[in-house]
Design an enzyme around this catalytic site. Structure first.
Site, PDB file in Angstrom:
ATOM      1  N   GLU A  96     -12.455  93.036 107.175  1.00  0.00           N
ATOM      2  CA  GLU A  96     -12.927  91.792 107.775  1.00  0.00           C
ATOM      3  C   GLU A  96     -12.302  90.597 107.079  1.00  0.00           C
ATOM      4  OE1 GLU A  96     -17.183  93.823 108.895  1.00  0.00           O
ATOM      5  OE2 GLU A  96     -17.136  91.746 108.305  1.00  0.00           O
ATOM      6  N   CYS A 109     -11.611  83.665 103.794  1.00  0.00           N
ATOM      7  CA  CYS A 109     -12.187  84.647 102.879  1.00  0.00           C
ATOM      8  C   CYS A 109     -11.474  85.973 103.126  1.00  0.00           C
ATOM      9  CB  CYS A 109     -13.672  84.720 103.218  1.00  0.00           C
ATOM     10  SG  CYS A 109     -14.586  85.747 102.131  1.00  0.00           S
ATOM     11  N   CYS A 116     -15.364  99.269  98.829  1.00  0.00           N
ATOM     12  CA  CYS A 116     -15.483  98.865  97.427  1.00  0.00           C
ATOM     13  C   CYS A 116     -16.117 100.011  96.643  1.00  0.00           C
ATOM     14  CB  CYS A 116     -16.368  97.622  97.318  1.00  0.00           C
ATOM     15  SG  CYS A 116     -16.354  96.876  95.672  1.00  0.00           S
ATOM     16  N   CYS A 120     -22.590  97.326  93.950  1.00  0.00           N
ATOM     17  CA  CYS A 120     -23.599  96.296  93.678  1.00  0.00           C
ATOM     18  C   CYS A 120     -24.722  96.525  94.691  1.00  0.00           C
ATOM     19  CB  CYS A 120     -23.002  94.901  93.834  1.00  0.00           C
ATOM     20  SG  CYS A 120     -21.648  94.615  92.672  1.00  0.00           S
ATOM     21  N   CYS A 123     -25.126  94.324  98.031  1.00  0.00           N
ATOM     22  CA  CYS A 123     -23.920  94.006  98.814  1.00  0.00           C
ATOM     23  C   CYS A 123     -23.691  95.054  99.887  1.00  0.00           C
ATOM     24  CB  CYS A 123     -22.708  93.942  97.886  1.00  0.00           C
ATOM     25  SG  CYS A 123     -21.190  93.552  98.778  1.00  0.00           S
ATOM     26  N   CYS A 340     -21.354  85.931 102.862  1.00  0.00           N
ATOM     27  CA  CYS A 340     -21.124  86.715 101.634  1.00  0.00           C
ATOM     28  C   CYS A 340     -21.915  88.003 101.658  1.00  0.00           C
ATOM     29  CB  CYS A 340     -21.659  85.981 100.427  1.00  0.00           C
ATOM     30  SG  CYS A 340     -20.602  84.756  99.771  1.00  0.00           S
TER      31      CYS A 340
HETATM   32  N1  SAH Z   1     -16.042  91.842  94.372  1.00  0.00           N
HETATM   33  C1  SAH Z   1     -15.999  90.416  94.272  1.00  0.00           C
HETATM   34  C2  SAH Z   1     -15.988  89.735  95.639  1.00  0.00           C
HETATM   35  C3  SAH Z   1     -17.230  90.068  96.389  1.00  0.00           C
HETATM   36  S1  SAH Z   1     -17.991  89.087  97.598  1.00  0.00           S
HETATM   37  C4  SAH Z   1     -17.193  89.923  93.460  1.00  0.00           C
HETATM   38  O1  SAH Z   1     -18.079  90.709  93.185  1.00  0.00           O
HETATM   39  O2  SAH Z   1     -17.189  88.758  93.078  1.00  0.00           O
HETATM   40  C5  SAH Z   1     -18.251  87.486  97.052  1.00  0.00           C
HETATM   41  C6  SAH Z   1     -19.659  87.129  96.557  1.00  0.00           C
HETATM   42  O3  SAH Z   1     -20.706  87.472  97.463  1.00  0.00           O
HETATM   43  C7  SAH Z   1     -19.994  87.805  95.257  1.00  0.00           C
HETATM   44  O4  SAH Z   1     -20.544  86.871  94.370  1.00  0.00           O
HETATM   45  C8  SAH Z   1     -21.049  88.793  95.682  1.00  0.00           C
HETATM   46  O5  SAH Z   1     -21.849  89.184  94.603  1.00  0.00           O
HETATM   47  C9  SAH Z   1     -21.777  88.013  96.734  1.00  0.00           C
HETATM   48  N2  SAH Z   1     -22.643  88.821  97.589  1.00  0.00           N
HETATM   49  C10 SAH Z   1     -22.582  90.150  97.807  1.00  0.00           C
HETATM   50  N3  SAH Z   1     -23.547  90.529  98.661  1.00  0.00           N
HETATM   51  C11 SAH Z   1     -24.236  89.428  99.008  1.00  0.00           C
HETATM   52  C12 SAH Z   1     -25.331  89.172  99.894  1.00  0.00           C
HETATM   53  N4  SAH Z   1     -25.874  90.150 100.625  1.00  0.00           N
HETATM   54  N5  SAH Z   1     -25.774  87.913 100.011  1.00  0.00           N
HETATM   55  C13 SAH Z   1     -25.190  86.917  99.311  1.00  0.00           C
HETATM   56  N6  SAH Z   1     -24.142  87.088  98.490  1.00  0.00           N
HETATM   57  C14 SAH Z   1     -23.664  88.333  98.330  1.00  0.00           C
END
Ligand code: SAH
Length: 375
Positions: A96, A109, A116, A120, A123, A340
């Site tokens: 995406e 973005c 991944c 986390c 996520c 995000c």
């Molecule tokens: N792997 C990278 C990029 C990930 S996405 C990282 O971890 O930074 C970018 C941001 O979105 C990260 O800060 C991630 O923690 C956040 N994120 C992930 N899931 C989310 C959610 N459901 N709601 C809000 N932010 C989220």
């Protein structure tokens, strides 16, 4: 690695690589500038129409290059103007890419991996499993497609590696793509217009500092190791002290002082108490940084809820009272699941049997990479 003849990916090579390639063929390296301009600035991929390149160079290019672009599977536009594209890569994986317009800017973005490995807990990308690392060509294709084909009327001013994947787990390709984004003959972006966001791969942060001049965002999400490890298993391997030390080195390094962006997603009753706000401020006191508070974007079966607005506001106020610059990021595109952590894509064959499917790999032993396991 040298690509076999006929397989140089047109969008994936830097000006320097083209210069070397031209020199090897007894052609003047000056044509590298014209080539990079044709491809990236003007969006021209047809060698027939690249009038600024001499015929004999075009003949060699015709023989040695290829340009398979990802195909658009789906395109959505949210009420707030955010656009999301699902792109199918040659191997069948779907990633995406999201374009977020705002006053005077448009941020793209980008995804750096199909899926991944980091798991986390909050996520959505983590739920789709891991497919593979994207190539430089595939990373740059996302910007090229949006800039020159999908949304040319809204020129992308900023790119953020905040789509699917952990960019520092695919650092070589991400750094090469970032060089192209910064190349004045290609996309000509400044160092603050290219942001790499990481879950906290400490060695990757140190290497990024050496190989690219870009902004760094770090997903912190908790001020203490116990909670952070629950939310982000990678913390067991690189705890907060080590991570913030790497951030300090990043901020000090390079030709100018850099501010680190600290991302903190606010999860209801999990990490959003006033005590945690104070603890966070304490942790960040000696780091040149700015905190981006991210409202949690819900998705089915996430098990989390977003903090209510008054809680979010109080959290931000405490940080500000403690002298930390903090803003609340407005969720964008959430009605089309483009915000995000809502990016899921579709991984054709998640590598369930691969070593990184085992959680302990994140916390012990060598780090997982796309081609196996590396130091
Ligand atoms: N792997 C990278 C990029 C990930 S996405 C990282 O971890 O930074 C970018 C941001 O979105 C990260 O800060 C991630 O923690 C956040 N994120 C992930 N899931 C989310 C959610 N459901 N709601 C809000 N932010 C989220």
């Amino acid at each position: 690695m040298k690509p076999s003849p006929g397989h140089i990916p047109l969008l994936g090579w830097s000006r320097k690589q083209w210069e070397d390639w031209l020199t090897d063929r007894d052609c003047s390296p000056v044509h590298a500038v014209s080539l990079v301009r044709e491809i990236h600035r003007h969006g021209e991929l047809s060698l027939e129409r690249m009038d600024s390149i001499p015929q004999h160079v075009r003949a060699a290019l015709r023989e040695q290059t290829e340009c398979a672009l990802p195909s658009v599977v789906e395109s959505n536009c949210a009420r707030d103007g955010t656009r999301k594209w699902l792109l199918r890569l040659g191997c069948g994986d779907v990633i995406e890419t999201v374009l977020i317009p705002a006053a005077g800017r448009a941020t793209l973005c980008l995804s750096s991996q199909a899926g991944c490995v980091l798991n986390c807990t909050f996520c959505r990308t983590a739920r789709s499993g891991f497919g593979r690392n994207l190539t430089v060509h595939e990373i740059v294709s996302q910007l090229w497609l949006v800039r020159h084909r999908l949304q040319p009327e809204m020129p992308v001013t900023h790119v953020v590696f905040m789509g699917m994947g952990e960019p520092l787990a695919n650092l070589d390709a991400v750094a090469d793509a970032a060089h192209l984004f910064r190349d004045p003959h290609a996309y000509s972006m400044g160092c603050r217009q290219v942001t790499v966001s990481t879950a906290g791969l400490v060695p990757g942060i140190d290497r990024l500092r050496q190989v690219a001049d870009v902004s760094l965002a770090v997903s912190l999400h908790a001020p203490d190791d116990v909670l952070r490890t629950q939310l982000m298993p990678i913390n067991a391997r690189y705890p907060i002290d080590d991570l913030l030390a790497a951030c300090r080195r990043y901020a000090d390094g390079g030709s100018r002082k850099r501010k680190i962006i600290i991302e903190y997603v606010l999860l209801d009753d999990v990490n959003d108490s006033p005590e945690r706000a104070r603890a966070l401020a304490g942790r960040l006191r000696d780091l040149p940084c700015k905190v981006n508070l991210i409202p949690f974007n819900a998705f089915p079966e996430s098990g989390y809820a977003a903090s209510p607005e008054p809680v979010r506001n109080r959290f931000r106020e405490i940080l500000c009272e403690e002298g930390i610059v903090a803003i609340t990021r407005r969720p964008r595109g959430d009605d089309i699941a483009a915000a995000c952590g809502q990016l899921a894509g579709k991984i054709r064959k998640p590598r369930a049997g691969m070593p990184w499917a085992d959680h302990s790999v994140l916390t012990h032993g060598p780090l997982p990479t796309a081609s196996g396991v590396a130091g």
